[in-house]
Design a protein around this motif. Structure first.
Motif, mmCIF file in Angstrom:
data_model
loop_
_atom_site.group_PDB
_atom_site.id
_atom_site.type_symbol
_atom_site.label_atom_id
_atom_site.label_comp_id
_atom_site.label_asym_id
_atom_site.label_seq_id
_atom_site.Cartn_x
_atom_site.Cartn_y
_atom_site.Cartn_z
ATOM 1 N N GLU A 32 0.834 -1.208 0.000
ATOM 2 C CA GLU A 32 0.000 0.000 0.000
ATOM 3 C C GLU A 32 0.865 1.254 0.000
ATOM 4 N N ARG A 33 1.905 1.257 0.846
ATOM 5 C CA ARG A 33 2.793 2.422 0.903
ATOM 6 C C ARG A 33 3.453 2.666 -0.449
ATOM 7 N N GLU A 34 3.967 1.618 -1.046
ATOM 8 C CA GLU A 34 4.679 1.774 -2.310
ATOM 9 C C GLU A 34 3.756 2.263 -3.414
ATOM 10 N N ALA A 35 2.506 1.797 -3.423
ATOM 11 C CA ALA A 35 1.549 2.253 -4.436
ATOM 12 C C ALA A 35 1.287 3.753 -4.302
ATOM 13 N N ARG A 36 1.119 4.210 -3.068
ATOM 14 C CA ARG A 36 0.865 5.637 -2.860
ATOM 15 C C ARG A 36 2.098 6.477 -3.186
ATOM 16 N N LEU A 37 3.254 5.985 -2.830
ATOM 17 C CA LEU A 37 4.485 6.726 -3.126
ATOM 18 C C LEU A 37 4.785 6.731 -4.618
ATOM 19 N N ASP A 38 4.438 5.664 -5.304
ATOM 20 C CA ASP A 38 4.695 5.584 -6.750
ATOM 21 C C ASP A 38 3.766 6.478 -7.555
ATOM 22 N N TYR A 39 2.497 6.556 -7.142
ATOM 23 C CA TYR A 39 1.490 7.172 -8.006
ATOM 24 C C TYR A 39 0.882 8.459 -7.451
ATOM 25 N N ASN A 40 1.268 8.868 -6.247
ATOM 26 C CA ASN A 40 0.731 10.107 -5.682
ATOM 27 C C ASN A 40 1.870 10.987 -5.191
ATOM 28 N N PRO A 41 2.312 11.945 -5.998
ATOM 29 C CA PRO A 41 3.442 12.791 -5.586
ATOM 30 C C PRO A 41 3.111 13.754 -4.458
ATOM 31 N N PHE A 42 1.825 13.883 -4.116
ATOM 32 C CA PHE A 42 1.422 14.832 -3.080
ATOM 33 C C PHE A 42 1.225 14.173 -1.718
ATOM 34 N N SER A 43 1.327 12.860 -1.639
ATOM 35 C CA SER A 43 1.057 12.171 -0.380
ATOM 36 C C SER A 43 2.023 12.620 0.709
ATOM 37 N N PHE A 44 1.485 12.779 1.923
ATOM 38 C CA PHE A 44 2.310 13.126 3.078
ATOM 39 C C PHE A 44 3.345 12.041 3.357
ATOM 40 N N LEU A 45 3.115 10.854 2.844
ATOM 41 C CA LEU A 45 4.075 9.765 3.014
ATOM 42 C C LEU A 45 5.433 10.098 2.413
ATOM 43 N N HIS A 46 5.455 10.962 1.387
ATOM 44 C CA HIS A 46 6.736 11.366 0.805
ATOM 45 C C HIS A 46 7.577 12.156 1.805
ATOM 46 N N ILE A 47 6.901 12.851 2.718
ATOM 47 C CA ILE A 47 7.621 13.634 3.726
ATOM 48 C C ILE A 47 8.192 12.716 4.800
ATOM 49 N N VAL A 48 7.372 11.804 5.311
ATOM 50 C CA VAL A 48 7.824 10.974 6.437
ATOM 51 C C VAL A 48 8.655 9.773 5.978
ATOM 52 N N ASN A 49 8.674 9.504 4.678
ATOM 53 C CA ASN A 49 9.499 8.416 4.143
ATOM 54 C C ASN A 49 10.400 8.962 3.028
ATOM 55 N N PRO A 50 11.299 9.884 3.363
ATOM 56 C CA PRO A 50 12.068 10.591 2.332
ATOM 57 C C PRO A 50 13.064 9.703 1.596
ATOM 58 N N GLY A 51 13.455 8.586 2.199
ATOM 59 C CA GLY A 51 14.423 7.712 1.551
ATOM 60 C C GLY A 51 13.876 7.021 0.320
ATOM 61 N N TYR A 52 12.541 7.011 0.160
ATOM 62 C CA TYR A 52 11.938 6.346 -0.992
ATOM 63 C C TYR A 52 12.402 6.983 -2.301
ATOM 64 N N LYS A 53 12.646 8.277 -2.242
ATOM 65 C CA LYS A 53 13.109 9.002 -3.426
ATOM 66 C C LYS A 53 14.419 8.438 -3.944
ATOM 67 N N TYR A 54 15.245 7.916 -3.033
ATOM 68 C CA TYR A 54 16.561 7.392 -3.398
ATOM 69 C C TYR A 54 16.608 5.868 -3.336
ATOM 70 N N ASP A 55 15.419 5.239 -3.154
ATOM 71 C CA ASP A 55 15.331 3.785 -3.081
ATOM 72 C C ASP A 55 16.290 3.241 -2.026
ATOM 73 N N LYS A 56 16.253 3.896 -0.838
ATOM 74 C CA LYS A 56 17.183 3.531 0.220
ATOM 75 C C LYS A 56 16.533 3.745 1.580
ATOM 76 N N GLU A 57 16.765 2.808 2.493
ATOM 77 C CA GLU A 57 16.308 2.963 3.870
ATOM 78 C C GLU A 57 17.247 3.920 4.597
ATOM 79 N N ILE A 58 16.698 4.977 5.163
ATOM 80 C CA ILE A 58 17.511 5.976 5.862
ATOM 81 C C ILE A 58 16.941 6.135 7.266
ATOM 82 N N SER A 59 17.802 6.216 8.271
ATOM 83 C CA SER A 59 17.334 6.313 9.651
ATOM 84 C C SER A 59 18.106 7.382 10.403
ATOM 85 N N GLY A 60 17.642 7.637 11.640
ATOM 86 C CA GLY A 60 18.355 8.561 12.516
ATOM 87 C C GLY A 60 18.334 9.999 12.026
#
Length: 412
Positions: A32-60
């Motif tokens: 579900e997360r990946e579908a929203r991140l792939d097809y909705n550029p306005f989702s708030f999920l892009h803010i709280v999951n910023p590593g998706y842009k770089y296809d990388k898990e980022i923490s801390g």
């Protein structure tokens, strides 16, 4: 006695809010997360999951800084705007089951939290508090309100109903089939009426968001200690809250599933249960308790009713009356050997919104050996436990409403 203030919310534009608003990050499956991140550029999920842009898990700290960057980009691109004057925000939700919730988004006082005017009924984990405090300090905003509840108040109800006669600033329905509405209260007369009314409410209770409120307390202490010009009026002295009348709060239970019988056979387990419970085998027909201190149990393909033998159980405090505590003290700890309800991987919690048949299927799949059901706690129990400065066991309540992230945002 409660200090509840209006604030200048950052929020999506009217045309984007339905695209921006999201459920909490953890509530989505990975697909579900990946579908929203792939097809909705306005989702708030892009803010709280910023590593998706770089296809990388980022923490801390690296993740926190990227969250801040994505948030600023949303502001720069005009997806978010900020109100020019402090407002209260009436937020209404009609969910897919036609349950209706009406409340006010506002800024609640950390000082009230410290002074126990805002009361708690759950323990928090210190490490999680610090992690979220550090996150808030870096990103500079909070997008998920703490859920606070107050006694029925005719003045507040009248203001809400009158405002809802007007066209809502936001009105959108989600794919989850919940409809959300938001109205702005910027009229000085109504603002004063609301703040004055809350100032006469002696106590507020946290219904959901104990870690968010405790982290806000730590943030306030941190920023205050580093601000030589501290006045007490800074935004970090408050945290965003959704205040709802206790009559509109919906409390569901969490049922319990356990993976094994702690080395006991089925017969040995039932014999030990008999000390504290009157047991009746209900067969294959699903059994759901309807009274306090009555429990359902599903074991080895059959349902059982468990009625507490009250002559064998001592009630000293409000906590002792709570069914989740009774289950812990009479079965989970002494018989099944589960002492750490939060971290023991032998136990799982299932929202009471899912019916008893769902619990049955998880036991039948052999993932779990036994399941327990109970009725929900009441708002009166929750308040009495908080008034006695006691805390419920983990996962004692599943409380609604669940607000969307990103509809109103509070900046520090």
């Amino acid at each position: 006695m409660s200090k509840i203030l209006p604030f200048k919310a950052v929020r999506p534009t009217r045309d984007k809010v339905s695209l921006v608003a999201s459920r909490s990050y953890q509530s989505y499956t990975q697909a579900e997360r990946e579908a929203r991140l792939d097809y909705n550029p306005f989702s708030f999920l892009h803010i709280v999951n910023p590593g998706y842009k770089y296809d990388k898990e980022i923490s801390g700290e690296a993740r926190y800084n990227l969250v801040k960057n994505r948030y600023l980009e949303f502001k720069e691109d005009g997806i978010f705007i900020q109100d020019q004057s402090p407002c209260y925000y009436i937020y209404k939700i009609v969910d897919r089951d036609d349950q209706e919730f009406n409340g006010i988004v506002a800024a609640a006082s950390v000082e009230d939290y410290n002074n126990n005017i805002i009361k708690k009924h759950e323990d928090t984990i210190a490490s999680r508090e610090v992690i979220f405090k550090d996150y808030l300090k870096t990103v500079g905003f909070n997008a998920e309100p703490v859920l606070l509840t107050y006694p029925k108040n005719n003045t507040i109800s009248a203001i809400i109903k009158e405002k809802q006669k007007e066209r809502a600033e936001f009105e959108f329905t989600t794919t989850y089939r919940d409809t959300h509405y938001l109205w702005l209260i910027d009229n000085p007369e109504d603002i004063n009426a609301i703040s004055d009314t809350f100032s006469n409410i002696k106590t507020l209770y946290i219904a959901d968001g104990h870690h968010r409120s405790s982290s806000s307390k730590l943030l306030c202490e941190d920023l205050k200690s580093n601000n030589l010009q501290h006045t007490g009026n800074e935004t970090y002295n408050y945290f965003m809250s959704y205040l709802i009348c206790e009559e509109e709060l919906k409390i569901n239970q969490f049922n319990r599933l356990v993976k094994d019988l702690n080395g006991l056979s089925k017969e040995e387990f039932l014999i030990q249960l008999d000390t504290m419970f009157r047991i009746e085998n209900r067969g294959i027909m699903p059994y759901q308790p309807s009274k306090q201190h009555h429990f359902s149990m599903y074991l080895d393909g059959e349902f059982y009713s468990l009625y507490l033998r009250k002559s064998n159980y001592i009630f000293n405090t409000a906590l002792d009356q709570l069914d989740a505590q009774i289950l812990y003290k009479t079965i989970l700890e002494p018989i099944l050997g589960i002492t750490d309800l939060r971290n023991d991987n032998r136990i799982m919690y299932l929202s009471g919104k899912k019916d008893i048949v769902n619990l049955k299927s998880m036991v039948d799949s052999n993932t779990f050996k036994v399941g327990f059901g109970m009725i929900p706690a009441t708002i009166e129990q929750m308040k009495l436990i908080a008034d006695q400065n006691l805390t419920m066991p983990p996962k004692s309540t599943y409380i609604e409403p669940k607000l969307r992230s990103g509809v109103t945002i509070y900046e520090f």
